[in-house]
Enzyme design. Structure first.
Site, PDB file in Angstrom:
ATOM      1  N   GLY A  55       0.850  -1.199   0.000  1.00 25.94           N
ATOM      2  CA  GLY A  55       0.000   0.000   0.000  1.00 25.94           C
ATOM      3  C   GLY A  55       0.873   1.231   0.000  1.00 25.94           C
ATOM      4  O   GLY A  55       2.100   1.127   0.103  1.00 25.94           O
ATOM      5  N   LYS A  73       4.752  -5.485   9.152  1.00 24.20           N
ATOM      6  CA  LYS A  73       4.363  -4.273   8.409  1.00 24.20           C
ATOM      7  C   LYS A  73       5.552  -3.322   8.423  1.00 24.20           C
ATOM      8  O   LYS A  73       6.044  -2.953   9.490  1.00 24.20           O
ATOM      9  CB  LYS A  73       3.141  -3.661   9.114  1.00 24.20           C
ATOM     10  N   ASP A 170     -11.284   3.830  12.142  1.00 21.16           N
ATOM     11  CA  ASP A 170     -11.069   3.351  10.770  1.00 21.16           C
ATOM     12  C   ASP A 170     -11.627   1.929  10.613  1.00 21.16           C
ATOM     13  O   ASP A 170     -10.998   1.072   9.984  1.00 21.16           O
ATOM     14  CB  ASP A 170      -9.564   3.392  10.463  1.00 21.16           C
TER      15      ASP A 170
HETATM   16  P1  ADP Z   1      -1.983   0.224   6.204  1.00 20.80           P
HETATM   17  O1  ADP Z   1      -2.021   0.980   7.500  1.00 20.80           O
HETATM   18  O2  ADP Z   1      -0.804   0.530   5.345  1.00 20.80           O
HETATM   19  O3  ADP Z   1      -3.301   0.267   5.466  1.00 20.80           O
HETATM   20  P2  ADP Z   1      -2.696  -2.375   7.298  1.00 20.80           P
HETATM   21  O4  ADP Z   1      -2.327  -2.578   8.726  1.00 20.80           O
HETATM   22  O5  ADP Z   1      -4.139  -2.056   7.010  1.00 20.80           O
HETATM   23  O6  ADP Z   1      -1.717  -1.302   6.636  1.00 20.80           O
HETATM   24  O7  ADP Z   1      -2.271  -3.664   6.463  1.00 20.80           O
HETATM   25  C1  ADP Z   1      -2.357  -3.677   5.046  1.00 20.80           C
HETATM   26  C2  ADP Z   1      -2.747  -5.060   4.576  1.00 20.80           C
HETATM   27  O8  ADP Z   1      -1.745  -6.020   4.983  1.00 20.80           O
HETATM   28  C3  ADP Z   1      -4.053  -5.600   5.148  1.00 20.80           C
HETATM   29  O9  ADP Z   1      -5.172  -5.125   4.415  1.00 20.80           O
HETATM   30  C4  ADP Z   1      -3.840  -7.096   5.007  1.00 20.80           C
HETATM   31  O10 ADP Z   1      -4.067  -7.512   3.664  1.00 20.80           O
HETATM   32  C5  ADP Z   1      -2.346  -7.259   5.300  1.00 20.80           C
HETATM   33  N1  ADP Z   1      -2.121  -7.534   6.743  1.00 20.80           N
HETATM   34  C6  ADP Z   1      -1.908  -6.625   7.718  1.00 20.80           C
HETATM   35  N2  ADP Z   1      -1.732  -7.228   8.902  1.00 20.80           N
HETATM   36  C7  ADP Z   1      -1.831  -8.544   8.683  1.00 20.80           C
HETATM   37  C8  ADP Z   1      -1.763  -9.715   9.528  1.00 20.80           C
HETATM   38  N3  ADP Z   1      -1.552  -9.604  10.842  1.00 20.80           N
HETATM   39  N4  ADP Z   1      -1.926 -10.921   8.955  1.00 20.80           N
HETATM   40  C9  ADP Z   1      -2.163 -11.024   7.629  1.00 20.80           C
HETATM   41  N5  ADP Z   1      -2.240  -9.986   6.783  1.00 20.80           N
HETATM   42  C10 ADP Z   1      -2.073  -8.752   7.292  1.00 20.80           C
END
Ligand code: ADP
Length: 331
Positions: A55, A73, A170
């Site tokens: 992203g 992340k 959110d």
């Molecule tokens: P951002 O703040 O950049 O939007 P997110 O925390 O929403 O990041 O994570 C982006 C994407 O990464 C999620 O929509 C999911 O697809 C994947 N993701 C995040 N955390 C996890 C997790 N603990 N296990 C599996 N997939 C994850």
């Protein structure tokens, strides 16, 4: 899987294999939000595997920490190749808040690192996001029992957060993650979460389709009027998620952000066609214009648990099986 230091292309030195800071206290002192050293992961024990998501704000990888499957992340630099102070603060808040919470329906915090990269390590949710799951089964909906059990899990997570004074801000299907067997949901992405006591909030946060009317700073009806909001913004977002679970459609589908803002401000809400009659009062109270008319998550959980019991004790979901209290009548 690759070693973290190879992945990040670091020049290791014996005394300080990962960070440019020789003393971690030096590093902690430079941060806006204080992060306890105990929250830092041991980077030697972290290996990074396949990319799960890309992203604008972060890259998320699958990995292993102390042999346990995890999600990693990594915060992306912006165009200037630096992580902006805003991104850094968002990340630090997410680490701080996620590390404080412990609930069966909230993704488990494992640890974080700030240098050489900003990384947040959480339990791996192999089932992906609720959004992807819903897309994958379209045009069908999850069965009523599964939808309600997801809704109950989300409501319980929110009930817990509000009880400890945290607003998520959110809540939407792309921030809800599923277990591998796709039977259980957990709340993730605390980047916009705030402690309610922090300050009186007026800034927009989240995505328009799930955003409560009082949160829009561009209010097409009352231009220039700044409205304060509280934890009830999460109840409004929850109503949109519940509606999506029951219809497998997107709220205000096909409308641009400004049209969504206009629709929300003019009290337009998604259609109740195809919503079981017994759930209508819950939806209409959760998306009420006045935040004070929206129920607390404690009431929402009771209401859903009650419907779920009726669904589970009967083979049929015939409407006359349900005799429910209106969730707002308890207030
Ligand atoms: P951002 O703040 O950049 O939007 P997110 O925390 O929403 O990041 O994570 C982006 C994407 O990464 C999620 O929509 C999911 O697809 C994947 N993701 C995040 N955390 C996890 C997790 N603990 N296990 C599996 N997939 C994850």
């Amino acid at each position: 899987m690759v070693d973290t230091k190879d992945f990040l292309n670091l020049e290791p030195s014996l005394s300080n294999p990962f960070g440019k800071f020789s003393d971690i206290d030096d590093f902690c002192a430079q941060n806006v939000v204080h992060i306890d050293k105990k929250l830092f992961i041991d980077l030697h024990q972290l290996s990074i595997g396949p990319l799960l998501s890309e992203g604008p704000y972060s890259l998320v990888y699958e990995g292993l920490y102390k042999s346990m499957p995890v999600a990693i992340k990594i915060i992306q630099p912006d165009r200037s190749a630096n992580v902006s102070p805003e991104r850094k603060e968002k990340f630090q808040r997410e680490v701080l808040l996620l590390s404080k919470v412990k609930h069966d329906n909230i993704v488990k915090f494992i640890g974080a690192s700030m240098e050489p990269a900003m990384m947040l390590v959480t339990e791996l949710m192999r089932g992906g996001t609720l959004q992807k799951y819903l897309w994958s089964i379209r045009p069908h909906c999850p069965d009523l029992k599964l939808s309600l059990s997801f809704a109950l899990g989300i409501s319980r997570a929110m009930e817990y957060l509000h009880a400890i004074g945290i607003i998520h801000r959110d809540l939407k299907p792309s921030n809800l993650l599923l277990t591998e067997d796709k039977t259980k949901v957990k709340l993730a992405d605390f980047g916009l979460a705030r402690e309610e006591a922090d300050s009186e909030m007026t800034t927009e946060a989240g995505a328009y389709r799930w955003m409560a009317p009082e949160m829009f700073s561009i209010d097409p009806i009352k231009i220039g009027v700044k409205k304060y909001y509280n934890h009830k913004v999460d109840v409004y977002s929850f109503s949109m998620v519940l509606w999506e679970l029951l219809t497998n459609s997107t709220p205000f589908k096909g409308r641009s952000n400004i049209m969504v803002a206009y629709a929300t401000a003019t009290k337009l809400r998604p259609s109740m066609d195809n919503i079981p009659r017994e759930i209508e009062p819950l939806l209409s109270s959760c998306w009420a214009e006045d935040p004070a008319d929206r129920p607390e998550f404690e009431q929402i959980s009771d209401f859903i648990a009650n419907i779920l019991r009726n669904v589970c004790t009967s083979e049929t979901t015939s409407p006359n099986l349900f005799e429910m209290e209106n969730p707002t009548s308890k207030e």
